[in-house]
Write a protein that holds these residues in place. Structure first.
Motif, PDB file in Angstrom:
ATOM      1  N   PHE A  35      35.104  33.430  46.596  1.00 11.27           N
ATOM      2  CA  PHE A  35      33.677  33.336  46.288  1.00 11.27           C
ATOM      3  C   PHE A  35      33.150  34.687  45.816  1.00 11.27           C
ATOM      4  CE2 PHE A  35      29.481  33.926  48.591  1.00 11.27           C
ATOM      5  CZ  PHE A  35      28.728  33.599  47.483  1.00 11.27           C
ATOM      6  N   THR A  36      33.468  35.751  46.542  1.00  7.04           N
ATOM      7  CA  THR A  36      32.913  37.065  46.214  1.00  7.04           C
ATOM      8  C   THR A  36      33.765  37.848  45.230  1.00  7.04           C
ATOM      9  OG1 THR A  36      34.034  38.096  48.108  1.00  7.04           O
ATOM     10  CG2 THR A  36      31.822  37.246  48.471  1.00  7.04           C
ATOM     11  N   GLY A  37      35.055  37.484  45.074  1.00  7.45           N
ATOM     12  CA  GLY A  37      35.919  38.220  44.172  1.00  7.45           C
ATOM     13  C   GLY A  37      35.624  37.998  42.692  1.00  7.45           C
ATOM     14  N   PRO A  38      35.608  36.732  42.216  1.00  3.59           N
ATOM     15  CA  PRO A  38      35.409  36.495  40.784  1.00  3.59           C
ATOM     16  C   PRO A  38      34.137  37.091  40.174  1.00  3.59           C
ATOM     17  CG  PRO A  38      36.294  34.521  41.813  1.00  3.59           C
ATOM     18  CD  PRO A  38      36.007  35.495  42.938  1.00  3.59           C
ATOM     19  N   PRO A  39      32.981  37.165  40.883  1.00  2.00           N
ATOM     20  CA  PRO A  39      31.806  37.760  40.226  1.00  2.00           C
ATOM     21  C   PRO A  39      32.029  39.165  39.680  1.00  2.00           C
ATOM     22  CG  PRO A  39      31.098  36.590  42.181  1.00  2.00           C
ATOM     23  CD  PRO A  39      32.608  36.569  42.182  1.00  2.00           C
ATOM     24  N   ILE A  40      32.853  39.970  40.373  1.00  2.00           N
ATOM     25  CA  ILE A  40      33.065  41.329  39.869  1.00  2.00           C
ATOM     26  C   ILE A  40      33.932  41.330  38.613  1.00  2.00           C
ATOM     27  CG2 ILE A  40      35.198  42.061  41.044  1.00  2.00           C
ATOM     28  CD1 ILE A  40      33.555  44.603  41.885  1.00  2.00           C
ATOM     29  N   ALA A  41      34.646  40.228  38.378  1.00  2.00           N
ATOM     30  CA  ALA A  41      35.467  40.103  37.166  1.00  2.00           C
ATOM     31  C   ALA A  41      34.717  39.403  36.040  1.00  2.00           C
ATOM     32  CB  ALA A  41      36.747  39.336  37.491  1.00  2.00           C
ATOM     33  N   THR A  42      33.437  39.072  36.238  1.00  2.00           N
ATOM     34  CA  THR A  42      32.683  38.337  35.225  1.00  2.00           C
ATOM     35  C   THR A  42      32.700  39.019  33.857  1.00  2.00           C
ATOM     36  OG1 THR A  42      31.231  37.317  36.880  1.00  2.00           O
ATOM     37  CG2 THR A  42      30.407  37.402  34.622  1.00  2.00           C
ATOM     38  N   PRO A  43      32.481  40.349  33.753  1.00  2.00           N
ATOM     39  CA  PRO A  43      32.545  40.972  32.418  1.00  2.00           C
ATOM     40  C   PRO A  43      33.905  40.793  31.750  1.00  2.00           C
ATOM     41  CG  PRO A  43      31.467  42.446  33.983  1.00  2.00           C
ATOM     42  CD  PRO A  43      32.052  41.321  34.784  1.00  2.00           C
ATOM     43  N   ALA A  44      34.987  40.914  32.534  1.00  2.00           N
ATOM     44  CA  ALA A  44      36.328  40.755  31.958  1.00  2.00           C
ATOM     45  C   ALA A  44      36.567  39.306  31.543  1.00  2.00           C
ATOM     46  CB  ALA A  44      37.386  41.197  32.965  1.00  2.00           C
ATOM     47  N   ILE A  45      36.113  38.353  32.338  1.00  2.00           N
ATOM     48  CA  ILE A  45      36.273  36.932  32.007  1.00  2.00           C
ATOM     49  C   ILE A  45      35.462  36.589  30.763  1.00  2.00           C
ATOM     50  CG2 ILE A  45      35.809  34.582  32.806  1.00  2.00           C
ATOM     51  CD1 ILE A  45      36.412  35.577  35.657  1.00  2.00           C
ATOM     52  N   ALA A  46      34.220  37.103  30.695  1.00  2.00           N
ATOM     53  CA  ALA A  46      33.374  36.845  29.530  1.00  2.00           C
ATOM     54  C   ALA A  46      33.977  37.430  28.262  1.00  2.00           C
ATOM     55  CB  ALA A  46      31.980  37.420  29.762  1.00  2.00           C
ATOM     56  N   GLY A  95      45.992  26.212  47.068  1.00  2.00           N
ATOM     57  CA  GLY A  95      47.000  27.043  46.420  1.00  2.00           C
ATOM     58  C   GLY A  95      47.324  26.565  45.023  1.00  2.00           C
ATOM     59  N   VAL A  96      47.446  25.235  44.833  1.00  2.00           N
ATOM     60  CA  VAL A  96      47.750  24.683  43.506  1.00  2.00           C
ATOM     61  C   VAL A  96      46.609  24.973  42.533  1.00  2.00           C
ATOM     62  CG1 VAL A  96      48.109  22.548  42.213  1.00  2.00           C
ATOM     63  CG2 VAL A  96      49.280  22.892  44.399  1.00  2.00           C
ATOM     64  N   ALA A  97      45.364  24.732  42.968  1.00  2.00           N
ATOM     65  CA  ALA A  97      44.216  24.995  42.093  1.00  2.00           C
ATOM     66  C   ALA A  97      44.138  26.471  41.719  1.00  2.00           C
ATOM     67  CB  ALA A  97      42.927  24.543  42.781  1.00  2.00           C
ATOM     68  N   SER A  98      44.416  27.352  42.687  1.00  2.77           N
ATOM     69  CA  SER A  98      44.378  28.791  42.414  1.00  2.77           C
ATOM     70  C   SER A  98      45.435  29.184  41.389  1.00  2.77           C
ATOM     71  CB  SER A  98      44.590  29.577  43.710  1.00  2.77           C
ATOM     72  OG  SER A  98      43.562  29.313  44.640  1.00  2.77           O
ATOM     73  N   GLN A 168      41.204  45.674  37.338  1.00  3.05           N
ATOM     74  CA  GLN A 168      41.452  46.901  36.577  1.00  3.05           C
ATOM     75  C   GLN A 168      42.938  47.209  36.418  1.00  3.05           C
ATOM     76  OE1 GLN A 168      38.322  49.623  37.019  1.00  3.05           O
ATOM     77  NE2 GLN A 168      39.572  51.449  36.782  1.00  3.05           N
ATOM     78  N   THR A 169      43.760  46.770  37.368  1.00  4.54           N
ATOM     79  CA  THR A 169      45.181  47.122  37.308  1.00  4.54           C
ATOM     80  C   THR A 169      46.057  45.990  36.773  1.00  4.54           C
ATOM     81  OG1 THR A 169      45.431  46.456  39.633  1.00  4.54           O
ATOM     82  CG2 THR A 169      44.988  48.797  39.181  1.00  4.54           C
ATOM     83  N   HIS A 170      45.691  44.730  37.055  1.00  2.00           N
ATOM     84  CA  HIS A 170      46.554  43.611  36.664  1.00  2.00           C
ATOM     85  C   HIS A 170      45.827  42.523  35.873  1.00  2.00           C
ATOM     86  CE1 HIS A 170      49.687  45.237  39.263  1.00  2.00           C
ATOM     87  NE2 HIS A 170      48.812  45.305  40.245  1.00  2.00           N
ATOM     88  N   GLY A 171      44.536  42.673  35.643  1.00  3.68           N
ATOM     89  CA  GLY A 171      43.787  41.645  34.921  1.00  3.68           C
ATOM     90  C   GLY A 171      43.133  40.650  35.874  1.00  3.68           C
ATOM     91  N   TRP A 172      42.077  39.986  35.389  1.00  5.41           N
ATOM     92  CA  TRP A 172      41.282  39.117  36.262  1.00  5.41           C
ATOM     93  C   TRP A 172      42.065  37.904  36.765  1.00  5.41           C
ATOM     94  CZ3 TRP A 172      40.521  34.065  34.823  1.00  5.41           C
ATOM     95  CH2 TRP A 172      40.680  33.742  33.477  1.00  5.41           C
ATOM     96  N   ARG A 173      43.062  37.454  36.039  1.00  4.20           N
ATOM     97  CA  ARG A 173      43.820  36.274  36.466  1.00  4.20           C
ATOM     98  C   ARG A 173      44.605  36.536  37.756  1.00  4.20           C
ATOM     99  NH1 ARG A 173      44.025  32.465  32.180  1.00  4.20           N
ATOM    100  NH2 ARG A 173      43.165  33.306  30.241  1.00  4.20           N
ATOM    101  N   SER A 174      44.907  37.792  38.010  1.00  7.06           N
ATOM    102  CA  SER A 174      45.654  38.120  39.227  1.00  7.06           C
ATOM    103  C   SER A 174      44.834  37.870  40.492  1.00  7.06           C
ATOM    104  CB  SER A 174      46.106  39.585  39.188  1.00  7.06           C
ATOM    105  OG  SER A 174      45.000  40.461  39.150  1.00  7.06           O
ATOM    106  N   ILE A 175      43.505  37.792  40.370  1.00  6.96           N
ATOM    107  CA  ILE A 175      42.668  37.464  41.533  1.00  6.96           C
ATOM    108  C   ILE A 175      43.080  36.111  42.106  1.00  6.96           C
ATOM    109  CG2 ILE A 175      40.307  36.945  42.304  1.00  6.96           C
ATOM    110  CD1 ILE A 175      39.299  38.863  40.154  1.00  6.96           C
ATOM    111  N   PHE A 176      43.287  35.140  41.230  1.00  6.64           N
ATOM    112  CA  PHE A 176      43.640  33.789  41.676  1.00  6.64           C
ATOM    113  C   PHE A 176      45.098  33.712  42.121  1.00  6.64           C
ATOM    114  CE2 PHE A 176      40.137  33.220  38.578  1.00  6.64           C
ATOM    115  CZ  PHE A 176      39.188  32.730  39.461  1.00  6.64           C
ATOM    116  N   LEU A 177      45.967  34.479  41.480  1.00  4.72           N
ATOM    117  CA  LEU A 177      47.370  34.484  41.908  1.00  4.72           C
ATOM    118  C   LEU A 177      47.507  35.060  43.313  1.00  4.72           C
ATOM    119  CD1 LEU A 177      49.264  35.579  38.659  1.00  4.72           C
ATOM    120  CD2 LEU A 177      49.286  33.325  39.754  1.00  4.72           C
TER     121      LEU A 177
END
Length: 530
Positions: A35-46, A95-98, A168-177
């Motif tokens: 919930f709180t992790g993805p908002p900080i990646a919003t600029p990278a996702i956008a 886990g599957v959805a992530s 910053q180190t692995h890209g926003w997709r790594s948040i879900f991994l």
């Protein structure tokens, strides 16, 4: 004849129960992290996927709505078909959805999978909470749920820091991994050691009530989020808000007529039960709103990198490591209601200070104060909420409190986002009288921290200091409003809990599980007496 649980299997050994608690706590950590992790990646996702400000906002709200609206249904399902089964299905589906979220091609599928992730999170948390209530009893149960509440808070608190580093180190997709790894650990170490349990008097999922509750939350959130852009008097906004009120009335009516309601409305006759539901709303105002909105300001307006912003957010997060435990110990000597309301008042003072401090290093002290104040009730509220119903309805208890917590937090964030956009719109009208037709669109971009696009909608040569000044004043108005809301919540919590000691609350007498017709004979007396 009153219904009762079948004879319990022999209690697990200390090590097995420790692993079960650890598995549920891992789930309690990774769910709010998403919930709180993805908002900080919003600029990278956008930057990679594109999308309008509204679509990017739904990246957070889709998860919260699905999570919050399904918790009560998941709690009822856990009581009916088995707590272990629901936890296992939920954590596996999460886990599957992530894993799928790490490979989405566009923002549409990201938001769709966030809904799936939220539903799975509801099943995992409700099933895990209910299973945990069968393994621990008395004071040990209170301590176990306090630890769970603490790990939930740590997941919320350190989500921005971890997400900033990963982005910053692995890209926003790594948040879900990273969520896949934690979900797998919870499944492997905890699930085989859980014993299956269910409530034989459970009557399954209340489908009409679940649909009405979900539709009510969705309509209210959509109306609030669309209001700043369209205007509060726009027909679509009014229809959504009025519709949410009608759906709430329908939900109450359905629950009143249900033979086995997922939400026992009789509980709302008791002050302490209401007080327990207010606690996450109070921490939502003073804490969760900052967890979501502050990274957007730091990255988009102040020019911080994702990692740098995440590190500054540690000042808000750090108290969650220690203060909840201190609060739990202090509750043996100080009434929990006094502790919780005192913590909320401390956080309100920190909000007032934050609105007047210089961004950056000047924010560290007020953020620490807010974090300390919010962490005091955080370690207590799960234990307080779970103590008001018989353990046979542990799934219901987990569902009610979880739903009020997550949906309340989602609503406070939606309200805060709408308030910030409204304050920004008013400020832009005054500062840029020649651009009245584009104020709403500019305010939307500025509200999610997209300063570059807000400037582009005006003129590339516009001095960014003008927009930054408007944002700073609007943000100051917002934190003052949050401080006022937190203060009101603190006063209500104190009046509802009164001076009851932790011993009085933990030993609140409970009623028989149900009458022969399946309805509660008498709910736990959680009034503020004694």
């Amino acid at each position: 004849m009153p219904h009762s649980l079948p004879p319990a299997a022999p209690l697990r050994g200390r090590f097995d129960r420790f692993l079960i608690l650890g598995a549920v706590c891992l789930a309690g950590f990774v769910l709010p992290l998403n919930f709180t992790g993805p908002p900080i990646a919003t600029p990278a996702i956008a930057a990679e996927l594109g999308g309008s400000p509204a679509a990017l906002t739904w990246m957070t709200n889709a998860f919260m709505l699905a999570f919050g609206s399904c918790l009560m249904a998941a709690g009822a399902l856990a009581d009916g078909v088995g707590r272990k089964r629901v936890f296992g299905i939920g954590i596996a589906a999460f886990g599957v959805a992530s894993s799928l979220l790490a490979f989405v091609p566009d923002l549409f599928w990201l938001n769709v999978l966030r809904v799936v992730q939220g539903v799975a999170a509801a099943a995992a948390l409700s099933g895990g909470n209910a299973a945990l209530a069968q393994e621990f009893h008395g004071a040990a149960r209170l301590r176990a749920f306090s630890l769970l509440g603490t790990t939930f808070g740590i997941g919320l608190a350190f989500g921005p820091s971890l997400a900033g580093w990963l982005t910053q180190t692995h890209g926003w997709r790594s948040i879900f991994l990273s969520s896949v790894v934690v979900a797998t650990a919870a499944t492997v170490f905890g699930l085989p050691r859980m014993r299956e349990s269910r409530d034989p008097a459970a009557a399954g999922i209340d489908v009409p009530g679940s649909l009405a509750f979900t539709a009510m939350l969705a309509a209210f959130t959509a109306g609030v989020l669309e209001a700043p852009a369209r205007g509060w008097g726009h027909p679509l906004v009014l229809a959504a808000l009025i519709g949410s009120g009608l759906l709430l009335a329908l939900f109450v009516r359905i629950e009143q007529r249900s033979r086995r309601p997922m939400l026992d409305l009789a509980l709302f006759r008791y002050p302490r039960f209401i007080g327990a539901q207010l606690l996450p709303i109070g921490t939502g105002f003073c804490y969760l709103v900052l967890i979501v909105l502050l990274p957007a300001r730091l990255i988009g307006v102040e020019g911080y990198g994702a990692l740098q912003a995440g590190l500054l957010m540690i000042a808000l997060s750090l108290p969650m490591l220690v203060v909840p435990f201190v609060g739990a110990v202090a509750s043996h000597r100080v009434p929990p209601g006094v502790l919780c309301s005192g913590g909320l008042l401390l956080a309100a003072a920190g909000l007032v200070w934050l609105g007047r401090a210089d961004p950056g290093a000047g924010w560290i002290a007020p953020l620490l104060l807010i974090g300390i104040g919010a962490a005091v009730p955080w370690g207590l509220m799960d234990g307080l909420a779970i103590s008001v119903v018989p353990k046979e309805r542990a799934g219901m208890a987990a569902g009610i409190f979880g739903a009020s917590r997550v949906s309340g937090e989602g609503v406070t964030i939606a309200l805060a986002s709408a308030a910030l956009a409204t304050f920004l719109g008013a400020g832009l009208q005054a500062a840029l009288p020649g651009h009245a037709g584009r104020v709403a669109e500019i305010a939307q971009h500025l509200g999610i921290g997209d300063l570059a696009q807000a400037r582009a909608l005006l003129a590339p040569t516009l001095d960014p200091a003008t927009l930054i000044g408007v944002y700073e004043r609007a943000f100051g108005h917002l934190v003052d409003a949050l401080a006022a809301a937190t203060t009101v919540t603190a006063v209500l919590v104190l009046s509802l809990f009164g001076g009851a000691s932790a011993h009085d609350i933990a030993n609140t007498h409970e009623a028989p599980a149900a009458r022969a017709d399946g309805r509660p004979e008498r709910v736990a007396d959680c009034g503020a007496h004694g």
